[in-house]
Design a protein around this motif. Structure first.
Motif: not given
Lengths: 285, 785
Positions: B59, B63-65, B109, B111, B117, B120
């Motif tokens: 990732a 980032a939020t993955v 992902v 976002a 999103a 990313i």
């Protein structure tokens, strides 16, 4: 299916547009006209231009003019402009006939003639028209203007010899002889789809014999082009089923067919044979 | 309050009234999942390869993955069949170390916008150690084939077999054998609206509302609660306006589970809208079947025995809730179709491959088996020197109830009558004359017939026969007349374009004497609607319509009771019509609005003899009923290019009692359009490595209006004895018969060339390839357009 981020520039004059294009071209700047090809490609992220130079508000780019020798088509002339004949010459009727094969009605209201040429899809009807009639492309940039012959313009699948800072400002199509005949035919799976093969023919009759034959084939090779072998099979012959079949056969043999997962080379040649003959048949009606 | 409008005195059932749901939809007031705002947006990172082990999911910083490793305690989606040697294989919500098809969800992902999103997602570094995939079902049966799941050795996830006792003797005694190897390439249902989900957490209750494009809201709730291990009462599932489903939206999307998990984790709202590419590669596929069919005929061309081997490519996982048995088992049970014969031997296998998971799609198997069986009939006609109509006349079922060779009981239908009606209306002799004249001018016209039975409206016993752990069937309707005098039907079905709000209102209107516009049908919200199975399998008008009728009859009885109190008349003298209860033969009446108000607010008047309020419940679970039809296509084949143009399509159809003829016709029209697309245009193409070559609507080709010919419909109405409204289902028939009729017509047009087109779709490329092999033709030089 959202495009990557980009900056949109909206110039009001050609000079301003060319200046911006010169500045942003090295940073992957692209010209946006009707957007009917570029925007979907951006949505798929197959293209990620950092800058778009939107020419929709540039003055003077929507003109169609003719001087008795050529028809000059501006950069923002929409496909739909050709639904009705734009010039009292067989070329006007030819463009009307072809226009109704360009995608679907809503797309024709937005997409542009010059944009289609600059995009250079092998299946584009307008690219076929330009190649068959030996159009002249007028490219403009801050460095000046230059004319490019159709045979030197198309450089491969979706590739042209336009430089990145050049705007295709105008396309000049030669007017046809007053007594010119023409025919157009294309094959696609559904109405409005990209042509899997298309043919455009023009010629005149002298003492009942074909003269000045032009046989253009699109959608079959990376670039549309005139097929000399097919033209040779027609010149000097009276229009007849046999002459048309011979020309169609010559075209089918001459092409180096594009292949894809659903279309073998053999099948593409079948289609070229069919569309050339049918375009020729249409020319007699 | 609005006064009840006066009815015309006519019955509402049977009338082509306009759809009550349309004003909102055609004025842009429809409410779809993707219209909802959300705090967080999800983009799914999907496997770019068909098979392999995940080496790394990297990732970008900050980032939020979310990947499988984050989803501790989340169970796999594991539907179950307790029959047919079914091997339960589980689908992790996000790929857990192994990927099994191109498009499989690997990571989510999160976002602040859709665009971010997607940005990313492009930066997520996904490394997969590729292994050799199996794409084709027959190839996946090789002894040395790669194993898709260890739980299913040999890649066979289920195998059904059936043989009637005296089959071998009957087979041995036959006069003539005819066989066909036919099949369908893979297709996608292509609803106008692709899938979307929106999960919102409510901090005050801890509940999550999942709004999504589903045909089965209650079952989504049950399934997601199971997979996440949460109380079902903490989840509300809403199906707002849904832009078509065609079966694709009845299966559980793993993405919905991710959304609910994220909403609970983030205590916020999270949305996902798939794009067309995702829908085409990962939104479930259908129809990928290879069928060998052999028929044994007696000397009079009567079918004695049928033998079939069905191989269904079910993809990489098994869809929930039906399981991947839905296609092979349907094919096995319904292959006998509308023909009268006693001896049947069948084997049906579901084969796992590294392709997108299969799920029901309008018609489920029957477009393919009808195509196969009708090709067999046309070939048999040729073998016997008979007309294609004549061989069907000799073999169609005409005594009812009829028990098929595999044991299905067919209620009364009109197989022969619809065939004769179609032959008459299409004017077959006139067509043959026209065909001959056209051929003399180098044109190739053809006519094709398809006769079929369409099993519809089947309840829980039919599903239970398949051994399904989740056995759908019944429906419940709660019908209320509220204190304002308006009527509300809360239903467990979940229409998404079928017009059920209108047809149910027509059924209710006739029972309780109000106009349909006063009746609101509420569906698609698990907080508002009773538990039910949603809308699929041509079931809703039969089953939910039946439950509606039962509930309406109870409300009617209660209204009469109330009226008899208020009007001081015997219940038998009360008539309900035009929005009021009247004492027959008098001018004494009371409006339904007034009765409703008093049922809540003046209950003392009823002296305890009538329960307060007006709410009644109806539940219905029928055995199933068979619709039938004969489809006729007239086509022209351009032998130089292989293009088929459908010139005309005619249907003679019997779907029992028709509640709303306009809606019925619309269902048939839409089905035929899809069937013509299936017959000629639509095909998901995989390359050898398992990549999809048809991932947009330029390459995957649903028909446009220009490819659909004028459609002429004729109806026979045989009231069903197996359906209390007398109606049969008809949602799938158009799609079931059209491919067979169109491709039979192509073969008729090309009959002189002795080519056999036994594949769907019958693309121009395939037709040209077949013609090139024909010794009878030099097509490139013959004919004109």
């Amino acid at each position: 299916m959202k495009p990557a981020a980009f900056v949109r520039h909206v110039p009001k004059t050609l000079d301003e547009a060319l200046k911006i294009l010169a500045r942003v071209a090295p940073q992957d700047g692209r010209v946006l006209a009707g957007g009917q090809s570029l925007v979907p490609i951006m949505a798929f992220r197959l293209a990620k231009p950092a800058h778009l130079v939107d020419i929709n508000e540039v003055e003077g780019l929507d003109k169609i003019a003719h001087d008795g020798k050529t028809l000059d088509i501006g950069a923002r002339v929409r496909h739909a402009a050709f639904h009705k004949s734009v010039v009292d010459n067989p070329l006007g009727a030819l463009l009307s006939e072809v226009a109704r094969h360009v995608a679907h009605y809503p797309i024709r209201m937005r997409g542009t003639f010059c944009g289609s040429l600059a995009h250079a899809d092998p299946a584009s009807e307008w690219c076929l028209v330009a190649a068959t009639l030996d159009a002249t492309m007028v490219a403009k940039s801050m460095r000046g203007a230059r004319a490019i012959a159709a045979k030197d313009f198309f450089a491969g699948i979706m590739a042209t010899t336009l430089a990145e800072d050049e705007l295709l400002a105008e396309v000049r199509l030669p007017l046809l002889a007053r007594d010119a005949r023409f025919g157009f035919n294309e094959f696609n799976r559904r109405a409005g789809d990209f042509a899997m093969s298309a043919a455009l023919v023009t010629y005149t009759l002298q003492d009942g014999k074909i003269g000045g034959a032009r046989v253009g084939v699109g959608g079959a090779e990376p670039c549309p082009r005139r097929i000399a072998e097919a033209e040779a099979a027609l010149n000097g012959k009276a229009p007849s089923d046999a002459a048309f079949r011979a020309a169609a056969e010559a075209a089918a043999h001459a092409v180096e067919p594009l292949e894809d997962h659903q279309t073998t080379g053999e099948y593409r040649r079948d289609l070229v044979r069919a569309v050339v003959r049918r375009a020729l048949e249409q020319s007699t009606q | 309050m609005t006064a009840h409008t006066k009815g015309s005195g006519l019955k509402w059932v049977g009338r082509a009234i306009r759809r009550l749901e349309d004003p909102a939809l055609v004025t842009g007031q429809g409410r779809f999942t993707a219209d909802l705002p959300a705090v967080h947006w999800v983009r799914i990172v999907r496997s770019p390869v068909a098979a392999g082990k995940i080496a790394k999911i990297g990732a970008p910083d900050g980032a939020t993955v979310i990947a499988a490793t984050d989803l501790k305690g989340v169970k796999k989606i594991t539907p179950m069949l307790h029959k047919f040697n079914y091997k339960p294989v589980g689908q992790p919500v996000l790929a857990d170390g192994v990927v099994r098809f191109v498009g499989e969800p690997v990571a989510a992902v999160v976002a602040a916008s859709k665009e971010a999103a997607e940005d990313i997602a492009e930066l997520v570094e996904l490394t997969v150690d590729e292994t050799a995939p199996e794409i084709d079902a027959l190839a996946a049966l090789r002894p040395d084939a790669a194993q898709i799941h260890t739980e299913a050795p040999g890649n066979v996830i289920l195998e059904g077999k059936f043989k009637t006792p005296d089959f071998d003797a009957a087979w041995a005694g036959a006069h003539k054998f005819v066989s066909v190897e036919a099949g369908s390439h893979r297709q996608n249902a292509t609803p106008m609206e692709a899938r979307a989900g929106h999960a919102a957490y409510d901090a005050s209750t801890g509940r999550v509302t999942l709004t999504c494009t589903t045909q089965m809201p209650h079952l989504m709730r049950t399934a997601i609660a199971d997979v996440l291990g949460m109380p079902e009462s903490d989840l509300r599932v809403v199906a707002p306006d849904v832009g078509g489903g065609f079966g694709q939206k009845m299966s559980l999307a793993a993405e919905y589970v991710v959304l609910v998990w994220l909403a609970r984790k983030l205590k916020s709202s999270v949305a996902w809208t798939e794009d067309r590419r995702e829908n085409l590669i990962a939104g479930f596929h259908a129809r990928d079947q290879a069928i060998t069919l052999e028929g044994a005929f007696d000397k009079d061309a009567r079918l004695i025995a049928l033998k079939t081997d069905i191989v269904a490519n079910v993809g990489a996982y098994s869809c929930f809730p039906t399981t991947c048995g839905v296609e092979p088992l349907m094919a096995m049970a319904e292959m006998p179709g509308p023909y009268d014969f006693k001896h049947y031997e069948t084997r049906a296998r579901g084969v796992l491959t590294n392709t997108c998971t299969m799920a029901p799609y309008r018609g489920v198997s029957r477009p393919v088996i009808t195509f196969t069986l009708e090709r067999l009939m046309d070939k048999a006609a040729k073998a016997f020197g008979l007309d294609v109509v004549d061989i069907r006349r000799r073999n169609l079922i005409d005594k009812f109830p009829y028990t098929s060779a595999i044991g299905l009981v067919y209620d009364e239908a009109t197989y022969k009558q619809t065939l004769e009606m179609a032959v008459k209306e299409i004017d077959l002799p006139a067509f043959r004359t026209r065909q001959k004249a056209a051929r003399a001018k180098g044109r190739h016209l053809g006519i094709g017939f398809a006769t079929f039975s369409e099993r519809t409206g089947y309840g829980s016993p039919a599903f239970a026969a398949r051994g399904m752990e989740i056995t759908p069937g019944w429906e419940t309707v709660i019908l209320t007349v509220d204190p304002s005098g308006f009527v509300e039907a809360r239903i467990g079905s979940s229409p998404h374009g079928q017009g059920l709000r209108t047809t149910l209102a027509q059924i209710i209107a006739d029972e309780i004497g109000v106009t349909p516009d006063l009746i609101k049908v509420v569906h698609g919200d698990t907080d508002r609607a009773p538990y039910g199975w949603g809308t699929f399998a041509s079931r809703s008008l039969v089953i939910c319509g039946g439950a509606t009728l039962i509930a309406a009859q109870k409300v009617r009885a209660k209204l009469i009771k109330i009226a008899s109190h208020l009007l001081e008349a015997a219940p038998g003298d009360i008539v309900l019509e035009n929005g009021e209860a009247r004492v027959a033969g008098t001018d004494r009446s009371v409006s339904i609005a007034k009765m409703a108000r008093e049922a809540y607010t003046q209950t003392h008047k009823f002296k305890g003899e009538i329960e307060p309020g007006i709410t009644e419940t109806g539940t219905y679970d029928p055995p199933g009923t068979f619709s039938n039809a004969c489809h006729v296509a007239i086509v022209e084949v351009d032998i130089e290019t292989g293009r088929t143009t459908v010139e005309k399509f005619l249907v003679a159809e019997d779907a029992g009692k028709i509640i709303n003829p306009m809606i019925a016709d619309g269902q048939v029209h839409g089905g035929i359009a899809q069937g013509i697309g299936n017959a000629l245009l639509e095909e998901i193409v995989y390359d050898e490595s398992g990549g999809i070559l048809t991932a947009n609507l330029a390459d995957y080709m649903p028909p446009t209006a220009r490819e659909i010919p004028p459609i002429e419909l004729h109806h026979i109405e045989t009231p069903s004895t197996e359906s209390i409204t007398k109606a049969k289902g008809l949602g799938e028939g158009g799609c079931i018969g059209a491919p067979a009729a169109v491709i039979n017509a192509i073969n008729d047009a090309l009959s002189e060339y002795n080519v056999q087109i036994d594949e769907m779709p019958a693309t121009p490329q395939r037709i040209r390839a077949a013609l090139r092999t024909s010794p009878a033709v030099v097509p490139a030089k013959a004919g004109t357009q």
